[in-house]
Design a protein around this motif. Structure first.
Motif, PDB file in Angstrom:
ATOM      1  N   GLY A 226       0.844  -1.180   0.000  1.00 44.23           N
ATOM      2  CA  GLY A 226       0.000   0.000   0.000  1.00 44.23           C
ATOM      3  C   GLY A 226       0.879   1.230   0.000  1.00 44.23           C
ATOM      4  N   GLY A 334      -3.885  -2.555   4.361  1.00 39.68           N
ATOM      5  CA  GLY A 334      -3.354  -1.200   4.252  1.00 39.68           C
ATOM      6  C   GLY A 334      -2.433  -0.807   5.390  1.00 39.68           C
ATOM      7  N   ASP A 455      -6.387  -0.353   1.085  1.00 43.49           N
ATOM      8  CA  ASP A 455      -5.490   0.560   1.797  1.00 43.49           C
ATOM      9  C   ASP A 455      -6.309   1.431   2.740  1.00 43.49           C
ATOM     10  OD1 ASP A 455      -3.073   1.574   2.538  1.00 43.49           O
ATOM     11  OD2 ASP A 455      -2.773   2.827   0.763  1.00 43.49           O
ATOM     12  N   ASP A 555      -4.457   2.405  -3.598  1.00 42.68           N
ATOM     13  CA  ASP A 555      -3.623   3.024  -2.568  1.00 42.68           C
ATOM     14  C   ASP A 555      -4.113   4.441  -2.300  1.00 42.68           C
ATOM     15  OD1 ASP A 555      -2.158   0.734  -2.679  1.00 42.68           O
ATOM     16  OD2 ASP A 555      -0.310   1.644  -3.427  1.00 42.68           O
TER      17      ASP A 555
END
Length: 577
Positions: A226, A334, A455, A555
């Motif tokens: 991430g 994440g 994430d 992300d």
């Protein structure tokens, strides 16, 4: 003559001199004046009555004279020496600007307890870099500045600073030279780091240097895949961090860094979902100068789905950051850095909230283990009274209604979560207010498939924008500046800083009250890569954040705009002994 006769003669002589008689008709005291107890005691000591009367009259005269003096003094005007004086103010020179950047995200090794954890080597694809900018003066002089590890030689020498002043003074008749301001900045463009680093900038013209740095982390594999980002923070002695989670599959590691030359003794106050947590080992944590100490929060407060931490340091100031990561079974959920929020107050504002499709978020959070996979506002109330908090959400087109109504009671001494699920997709500013002081942060997530990697990011409550905020921008990916004006109209200017050190022409965002504006960040300006911005605001209160994503990946990370540089200060001086 006998001794007695000599005494009587002396008494009679004294009486005659005073014009009084020593005896009445019966040979005792004068007629009609019986001796008082005081006279009797004094006469027993050898003092005649005439001496007693004279002493009493003298005392009365002195008291009367003293009263006259006091009365006269009270009526006379005060002399300048006796007037009340305010405590003088002493100018305090501006100090160096210090920004402490966290180290790379690292996976814990072994049993997650204790205050000296072991970390596994970083993944093969992980990259961590620092981007920084230092604003020069109007004369084009960049303050002495450098990016360096806590101990050791500088990684990047940005500028050596202004040369020493010449010993020969300029002639008094010399005409002033007109000078066009030179807009320059010293920059660090994605300097890779493998540990904690510090951006130091010398003061200039009795003002802290306008400087800023941002650390960015990305990884495409491993449990910590991430992205994460954090602003490099000015150390302090009282810091608040909100949003940590120590439940099953969640890892929260608090890092305390002392970049000063003074030892720091740190105490932690822990706020859980049900109230204050009394944890052995949370007091008297020594952080030596030029060192970092890491604490696994699950060892102090295990199983807490919501956790706030107050960091108080006696001695040297410290920087504090929590590395928060999620692992749902074998699926990475994440990683991000939780940085300090603003101190508790009756109003908190967070901008940079990015919300995904509400239907997809609802389906994902309904699955076991995914309750924290949606956006939420985390509220920590440090006092002894519950806080009734009103939450408002502002988007591009104005205020948006919250599904729950927007009013929540936050428990005293605890962290309360306000779900933001059900809000339409978009970018928002969150404003919360109460009659009880509190602090806050927002959790935002990316990724809607339970079988795929996702994430998480945390955006802390921040201070309103002023002038000359330095906002470094990590390279690559989908990058946005987000500005919010929850109250009234505001104007925000943002001047690009490019890799050649030039500060380009500023653009302007005009915000109407109760709106949020997103500004896409280009890859380059004027043929040179963009590395940051100089941000200033005017009008009603405005707030800002940097929102970061990566193309082709789920992300997300966010960084609140750091406070502006401090100028010269004056402090009251108390005189005493």
């Amino acid at each position: 003559m006998s001794k007695g006769e000599h005494d009587n003669e002396n008494d009679n002589s004294a009486a005659s001199a005073a014009g009084t008689s020593t005896a009445g008709p019966s040979g005792g005291t004068p007629s009609g004046n019986a001796p008082s107890r005081a006279e009797t005691r004094l006469r027993r000591r050898g003092l005649p009555r005439s001496g007693v009367i004279g002493g009493i009259l003298s005392a009365v005269a002195l008291v009367a004279a003293g009263g006259g003096l006091v009365s006269a003094a009270s009526l006379a005007p005060l002399s300048p020496a006796s007037q009340h004086l305010e405590a003088p103010l002493a100018s305090v020179p501006a100090g160096s600007s210090v920004g402490v950047c966290p180290g790379p995200a690292r996976l814990l090794e072994g049993t997650p307890v204790g205050t000296d954890p072991q970390f596994s080597p970083k993944s093969a694809t992980a990259k961590t870099a620092v981007s920084a900018a230092v604003l020069g003066s109007s004369a084009g002089v960049i303050p002495g500045s450098r990016l360096a590890p806590l101990k050791g030689a500088a990684l990047v020498e940005i500028a050596k600073g202004a040369p020493a002043a010449s010993a020969t003074a300029a002639p008094a008749t010399a005409a002033p030279v007109a000078r066009t301001p030179v807009l320059l900045a010293g920059i660090v463009a994605r300097q890779e780091v493998d540990d904690i680093s510090v951006l130091r900038s010398d003061a200039q013209d009795n003002r802290q240097a306008a400087a800023g740095a941002v650390l960015s982390y990305v990884a495409d594999d491993g449990d910590l895949q991430g992205s994460a980002a954090a602003g490099c923070q000015q150390p302090g002695n009282d810091l608040w961090l909100v949003g940590a989670n120590t439940a099953l599959g969640r890892s929260a590691v608090l890092s305390l860094t002392n970049a000063s030359s003074t030892p720091a003794t740190v105490s932690l106050d822990l706020f859980g979902s049900q109230g204050l947590i009394q944890a052995p080992g949370s007091r008297g944590l020594l952080v030596a100068p030029g060192s970092t100490r890491s604490i696994i929060l699950a060892g102090l407060a295990p199983g807490q789905e919501r956790l706030g931490v107050r960091v108080r340091s006696a001695g040297g100031p410290v920087a504090a950051v929590i590395q928060q990561s999620v692992l749902r079974g074998l699926t990475p959920g994440g990683v991000d850095f939780i940085t300090p929020s603003t101190a508790p107050s009756d109003r908190q504002v967070v901008t940079g909230l990015d919300v995904q499709d509400p239907a997809g978020v609802a389906a994902l959070t309904a699955k076991p283990g995914y309750a924290d996979a949606g956006p939420a506002l985390e509220i920590a109330v440090p006092g002894a009274a519950d806080a009734v908090v009103e939450v408002k959400l502002y988007g591009r087109d104005g205020q948006k209604a919250l599904p729950g109504g927007g009013v929540v009671t936050a428990k005293a001494g605890a962290v309360t979560e306000v779900s933001l699920a059900g809000v339409a997709a978009g970018t928002y500013t969150v404003a919360a207010s109460s009659d009880i002081s509190f602090t806050a942060a927002v959790r935002l997530t990316r990724g809607l498939r339970p079988e795929g990697a996702s994430d998480v990011a945390y955006s802390a409550a921040s201070a309103r924008l002023g002038s000359q905020h330095i906002v470094p921008v990590p390279g690559g990916g989908n990058r946005q500046l987000v500005f919010g004006a929850p109250d009234g109209a505001a104007t925000v200017s943002y001047a690009p800083i490019t890799a050649d050190g030039k500060i380009r022409t500023a653009a302007t965002a005009k915000l109407t009250g109760g709106t949020t504006v997103s500004v896409p960040i280009p890859a380059e300006v004027g043929g040179s890569p963009l590395v940051g911005y100089v941000v200033s605001a005017a009008g009603d209160s405005a707030y800002g954040a940097l929102l970061l994503g990566r193309d082709g990946r789920q992300d997300i990370s966010t960084v609140a705009v750091a406070p502006e540089a401090a100028g010269a200060r004056q402090v009251p001086v108390t005189l005493g002994y």
